[in-house]
Design a protein around this motif. Structure first.
Motif, PDB file in Angstrom:
ATOM      1  N   UNK A   1       0.814  -1.223   0.000  1.00 26.81           N
ATOM      2  CA  UNK A   1       0.000   0.000   0.000  1.00 26.81           C
ATOM      3  C   UNK A   1       0.839   1.262   0.000  1.00 26.81           C
ATOM      4  N   UNK A   2       2.127   1.174  -0.234  1.00 27.44           N
ATOM      5  CA  UNK A   2       2.961   2.380  -0.217  1.00 27.44           C
ATOM      6  C   UNK A   2       2.598   3.299  -1.374  1.00 27.44           C
ATOM      7  N   UNK A   3       2.366   4.600  -1.115  1.00 27.04           N
ATOM      8  CA  UNK A   3       2.124   5.525  -2.222  1.00 27.04           C
ATOM      9  C   UNK A   3       3.379   5.687  -3.077  1.00 27.04           C
ATOM     10  N   UNK A   4       3.167   5.788  -4.378  1.00 27.04           N
ATOM     11  CA  UNK A   4       4.279   5.912  -5.313  1.00 27.04           C
ATOM     12  C   UNK A   4       4.134   7.187  -6.138  1.00 27.04           C
ATOM     13  N   UNK A   5       5.251   7.758  -6.578  1.00 31.76           N
ATOM     14  CA  UNK A   5       5.174   8.975  -7.395  1.00 31.76           C
ATOM     15  C   UNK A   5       4.555   8.697  -8.754  1.00 31.76           C
ATOM     16  N   UNK A   6       3.896   9.714  -9.302  1.00 39.18           N
ATOM     17  CA  UNK A   6       3.326   9.596 -10.624  1.00 39.18           C
ATOM     18  C   UNK A   6       4.377   9.814 -11.696  1.00 39.18           C
ATOM     19  N   UNK A   7       3.970   9.655 -12.911  1.00 41.96           N
ATOM     20  CA  UNK A   7       4.881   9.822 -14.039  1.00 41.96           C
ATOM     21  C   UNK A   7       5.457  11.237 -14.041  1.00 41.96           C
ATOM     22  N   UNK A   8       6.775  11.329 -14.139  1.00 40.48           N
ATOM     23  CA  UNK A   8       7.445  12.617 -14.166  1.00 40.48           C
ATOM     24  C   UNK A   8       7.756  13.202 -12.808  1.00 40.48           C
ATOM     25  N   UNK A   9       7.255  12.578 -11.718  1.00 44.69           N
ATOM     26  CA  UNK A   9       7.536  13.067 -10.371  1.00 44.69           C
ATOM     27  C   UNK A   9       8.863  12.523  -9.857  1.00 44.69           C
ATOM     28  N   UNK A  10       9.504  13.278  -8.974  1.00 44.56           N
ATOM     29  CA  UNK A  10      10.688  12.778  -8.302  1.00 44.56           C
ATOM     30  C   UNK A  10      10.313  11.671  -7.332  1.00 44.56           C
ATOM     31  N   UNK A  11      11.267  10.791  -7.040  1.00 49.49           N
ATOM     32  CA  UNK A  11      11.037   9.747  -6.047  1.00 49.49           C
ATOM     33  C   UNK A  11      10.795  10.380  -4.682  1.00 49.49           C
ATOM     34  N   UNK A  12       9.983   9.724  -3.852  1.00 50.94           N
ATOM     35  CA  UNK A  12       9.766  10.186  -2.494  1.00 50.94           C
ATOM     36  C   UNK A  12      10.935   9.735  -1.621  1.00 50.94           C
TER      37      UNK A  12
END
Length: 216
Positions: free
Chosen positions: A44-55
């Motif tokens: 369930x970890x949220x992930x960055x969208x396309x073009x976003x930097x990694x969290x």
């Protein structure tokens, strides 16, 4: 006994109304929702969208179950995320709340080291993360986020607006905010602890605020 998730030194949290639903995590935000009935484990970890930097996830990143709704979760990287459906979907409720400092610009032992001399970007946590988080048990809209670079950010409207606090009585600048606890009885009262051991400072730093940490 049953296994909810792998990892080094983490806790499991049981849904307040359905004891078969358990939340667990591993290093760097490896969050799962485990169902004891089906024995299914869902990432369930949220992930960055396309073009976003990694969290930026801490080794022991906060994963918090709300005391106001058993389906509401919060987790933090360098941003705060909220889910109202047990982690199926997430919403960013903040921007980057850290001081956004490049730690490679700081001297270590009196000098600046080449990139291959210190493995701080490989074998240790990244820098610039929210490493403590609290939802007020009294007011569900009141949230606190503490960072590894010395900030506490406060919102009174569930993340629509955040107030930055960067200076604390007697606490050195940029000190790791190790924990935050809001009072169970008075929404104005909150406690925070700070850990400066990485600078060979072993003093205990524990503060109380009676005005929600309002900047002086």
């Amino acid at each position: 006994m049953f296994v909810t998730n792998g990892g080094d030194g983490f806790w499991s949290q049981v849904d307040q109304e359905d004891p078969n639903i358990v939340y667990a995590e591993s290093q760097y935000g490896g969050m799962v929702r485990y169902d004891r009935k089906s024995q299914e484990s869902v990432d369930i970890r949220p992930e960055p969208g396309k073009g976003e930097n990694s969290f930026k996830w801490n080794w022991n990143t906060p994963l918090i179950m709300s005391t106001h709704s058993h389906t509401r979760l919060y987790c933090t990287a360098n941003k705060v995320f909220r889910s109202d459906d047990r982690g199926n979907t997430w919403k960013e409720i903040s921007g980057d709340l850290t001081a956004q400092i490049d730690r490679n610009t700081w001297p270590v032992m009196g000098k600046y080291w080449p990139i291959d001399a210190v493995a701080k970007d490989i074998s240790t946590s990244l820098y610039g993360e929210i490493i403590s988080f609290e939802e007020s048990p009294v007011n569900e809209n009141l949230l606190y986020a503490g960072t590894d670079d010395g900030l506490i950010q406060v919102t009174n409207d569930s993340g629509a607006n955040w107030t930055k606090i960067s200076s604390f009585p007697g606490v050195p600048e940029n000190t790791y905010v190790s924990d935050i606890r809001a009072s169970k009885f008075d929404e104005n009262v909150v406690f925070a602890s700070f850990d400066n051991i990485l600078r060979d400072d072993f003093k205990p730093y524990i503060l109380e605020s009676t005005d929600k940490g309002k900047p002086g």
